[in-house]
Scaffold this active site. Structure first.
Site, PDB file in Angstrom:
ATOM      1  CB  THR A 101      -8.916   5.938   3.626  1.00 54.90           C
ATOM      2  OG1 THR A 101      -9.318   6.858   2.600  1.00 54.90           O
ATOM      3  CG2 THR A 101      -8.591   4.588   3.014  1.00 54.90           C
ATOM      4  NE  ARG A 102      -6.369  10.407   9.233  1.00 54.85           N
ATOM      5  CZ  ARG A 102      -6.390  11.173  10.319  1.00 54.85           C
ATOM      6  NH1 ARG A 102      -6.970  10.741  11.416  1.00 54.85           N
ATOM      7  NH2 ARG A 102      -5.835  12.363  10.324  1.00 54.85           N
ATOM      8  CE1 TYR A 103      -7.202  14.127   0.576  1.00 57.82           C
ATOM      9  CE2 TYR A 103      -8.669  12.863  -0.850  1.00 57.82           C
ATOM     10  CZ  TYR A 103      -7.939  14.006  -0.592  1.00 57.82           C
ATOM     11  OH  TYR A 103      -7.966  15.044  -1.488  1.00 57.82           O
ATOM     12  CD  GLU A 104     -14.113   6.249   0.319  1.00 58.26           C
ATOM     13  OE1 GLU A 104     -13.798   5.891  -0.824  1.00 58.26           O
ATOM     14  OE2 GLU A 104     -14.636   5.481   1.156  1.00 58.26           O
ATOM     15  CG  ASP A 126      -0.345  13.915  -1.598  1.00 58.71           C
ATOM     16  OD1 ASP A 126      -1.236  13.909  -0.733  1.00 58.71           O
ATOM     17  OD2 ASP A 126       0.853  13.692  -1.333  1.00 58.71           O
ATOM     18  CE  LYS A 152      -2.238  26.530  -7.340  1.00 57.50           C
ATOM     19  NZ  LYS A 152      -1.339  26.897  -6.271  1.00 57.50           N
ATOM     20  CD  GLU A 179       2.024   8.468   4.542  1.00 55.26           C
ATOM     21  OE1 GLU A 179       1.092   8.115   3.809  1.00 55.26           O
ATOM     22  OE2 GLU A 179       2.608   9.569   4.412  1.00 55.26           O
ATOM     23  CG  ASP A 226     -11.261  13.002  -3.779  1.00 50.95           C
ATOM     24  OD1 ASP A 226     -10.105  12.585  -3.982  1.00 50.95           O
ATOM     25  OD2 ASP A 226     -11.487  14.057  -3.158  1.00 50.95           O
ATOM     26  CD  GLU A 263      -3.046   1.230   2.081  1.00 51.12           C
ATOM     27  OE1 GLU A 263      -3.510   0.152   2.485  1.00 51.12           O
ATOM     28  OE2 GLU A 263      -3.497   2.348   2.412  1.00 51.12           O
TER      29      GLU A 263
HETATM   30  C1  LIG Z   1      -4.146  12.414   0.315  1.00 50.30           C
HETATM   31  S1  LIG Z   1      -3.214  11.368   1.351  1.00 50.30           S
HETATM   32  C2  LIG Z   1      -4.186   9.860   1.427  1.00 50.30           C
HETATM   33  C3  LIG Z   1      -3.823   8.982   2.588  1.00 50.30           C
HETATM   34  C4  LIG Z   1      -4.608   7.648   2.712  1.00 50.30           C
HETATM   35  N1  LIG Z   1      -4.302   6.750   1.607  1.00 50.30           N
HETATM   36  C5  LIG Z   1      -6.097   7.898   2.804  1.00 50.30           C
HETATM   37  O1  LIG Z   1      -6.824   7.538   1.840  1.00 50.30           O
HETATM   38  O2  LIG Z   1      -6.538   8.451   3.840  1.00 50.30           O
HETATM   39  C6  LIG Z   1      -1.838  10.876   0.313  1.00 50.30           C
HETATM   40  C7  LIG Z   1      -0.714  10.209   1.082  1.00 50.30           C
HETATM   41  O3  LIG Z   1       0.330   9.837   0.174  1.00 50.30           O
HETATM   42  C8  LIG Z   1       1.562  10.016   0.829  1.00 50.30           C
HETATM   43  N2  LIG Z   1       2.655  10.146  -0.173  1.00 50.30           N
HETATM   44  C9  LIG Z   1       2.944  11.238  -0.907  1.00 50.30           C
HETATM   45  N3  LIG Z   1       4.046  11.014  -1.653  1.00 50.30           N
HETATM   46  C10 LIG Z   1       4.460   9.740  -1.369  1.00 50.30           C
HETATM   47  C11 LIG Z   1       5.569   8.950  -1.804  1.00 50.30           C
HETATM   48  N4  LIG Z   1       6.463   9.426  -2.680  1.00 50.30           N
HETATM   49  N5  LIG Z   1       5.695   7.704  -1.310  1.00 50.30           N
HETATM   50  C12 LIG Z   1       4.769   7.224  -0.422  1.00 50.30           C
HETATM   51  N6  LIG Z   1       3.714   7.933   0.024  1.00 50.30           N
HETATM   52  C13 LIG Z   1       3.556   9.184  -0.439  1.00 50.30           C
HETATM   53  C14 LIG Z   1       1.353  11.280   1.640  1.00 50.30           C
HETATM   54  O4  LIG Z   1       2.289  11.432   2.694  1.00 50.30           O
HETATM   55  C15 LIG Z   1      -0.086  11.108   2.122  1.00 50.30           C
HETATM   56  O5  LIG Z   1      -0.172  10.488   3.377  1.00 50.30           O
END
Ligand SMILES: C[S@@+](CC[C@H](N)C(=O)[O-])C[C@H]1O[C@@H](n2cnc3c(N)ncnc32)[C@H](O)[C@@H]1O
Length: 239
Positions: free
Chosen positions: A216-219, A143, A147, A94, A179, A69
């Site tokens: 998930t939290r983000y969802e 993420d 933009k 992460e 999303d 993951e």
């Molecule tokens: C918008 S959050 C979503 C987190 C989680 N999957 C959720 O659905 O709640 C995106 C996550 O991707 C991680 N992330 C960003 N760049 C990454 C990388 N190069 N390798 C691993 N994780 C990364 C960020 O730190 C962040 O926690």
């Protein structure tokens, strides 16, 4: 020192996310001190593995199928998968240390033992994963980088998809949730260019979550803010 490299040998890779947020609770500091080393998937870091030798997944999970993951956030989906499928081994990746600490709390509570954690950038992990070694990967709410000039920072770009395709076995499954409509567009454009086929046959296939899904939290944030989740399932084609 060769051009474009850190003294440890690491290539300079721009990372645009966060490594650390607000202060950790003392209990979380303790989880990081006491539990994180034991859960390492092997020598991933450039200091401990400058030659980028592949990590030994057989030693790590005793021959189980291995899943990954990417960017597990607070770790709720990762722990849920590990609990649901004790017969597999799953690596979570992460860089955001507060998220790693949250996951460690959940691991202590649930007692799952088929999990490993790389607390860093997935590109460093890809470097040391053997070819065709994983049978499933999850990319959940990456993420969004809304933009246009930042779209090249998104995960669904050759910099990430090429190594991902290399480390997945033929017929491995790659699940993406997002999303952001423009992220769906870029995913459907880019992922098939890297040896994957999209498995959707009808709209429910991308509108409804997978049978073993946990939100998930983000969802939850996306739903609160009125955005629509999309669930995309790909299969790594046999070469
Ligand atoms: C918008 S959050 C979503 C987190 C989680 N999957 C959720 O659905 O709640 C995106 C996550 O991707 C991680 N992330 C960003 N760049 C990454 C990388 N190069 N390798 C691993 N994780 C990364 C960020 O730190 C962040 O926690």
């Amino acid at each position: 020192m060769s051009k474009g490299k850190h003294p440890s040998g690491a290539p300079w890779r721009n990372f645009y996310g966060r490594f650390k947020g607000k202060g950790l609770r003392p209990s979380q500091e303790a989880y990081l001190d006491e539990d994180l080393d034991k859960l390492s998937p092997g020598p991933v870091g450039w200091d401990e593995n400058p030659d980028r030798d592949p990590i030994d997944l057989q030693a790590l999970f005793g021959g189980k199928d291995v899943w990954l993951e990417i960017g597990f956030g607070g770790g709720e989906h990762l722990v849920h998968q590990a609990e649901t499928y004790p017969e597999i081994g799953i690596i979570g990746c992460e860089p955001y240390i507060n998220g790693v600490a949250m996951l460690l709390g959940k691991i202590r509570k649930s007692g799952v033992s088929n999990l490993a954690i790389h607390p860093g950038d997935v590109r460093d992990l890809f470097d040391v994963l053997p070819d065709q070694s994983l049978s499933r990967a999850f990319l959940l709410y990456p993420d969004p980088w809304p933009k246009k000039r930042h779209h090249r920072r998104r995960f669904v770009t050759p910099e990430h998809l090429e190594p991902l395709a290399r480390v997945l076995k033929p017929n491995a499954i790659f699940r993406v949730a997002t999303d952001i409509p423009d992220y769906v567009r870029q995913t459907l454009e880019q992922v098939p260019r890297h040896g994957f086929e999209w498995l959707a046959e009808r709209p429910q296939d991308w509108r409804e979550p997978w049978g073993d899904w946990i939100s998930t939290r983000y969802e939850q944030k996306a739903l609160r803010e009125g955005r629509t989740p999309h669930y995309l399932t790909f299969r790594r084609k046999a070469d």
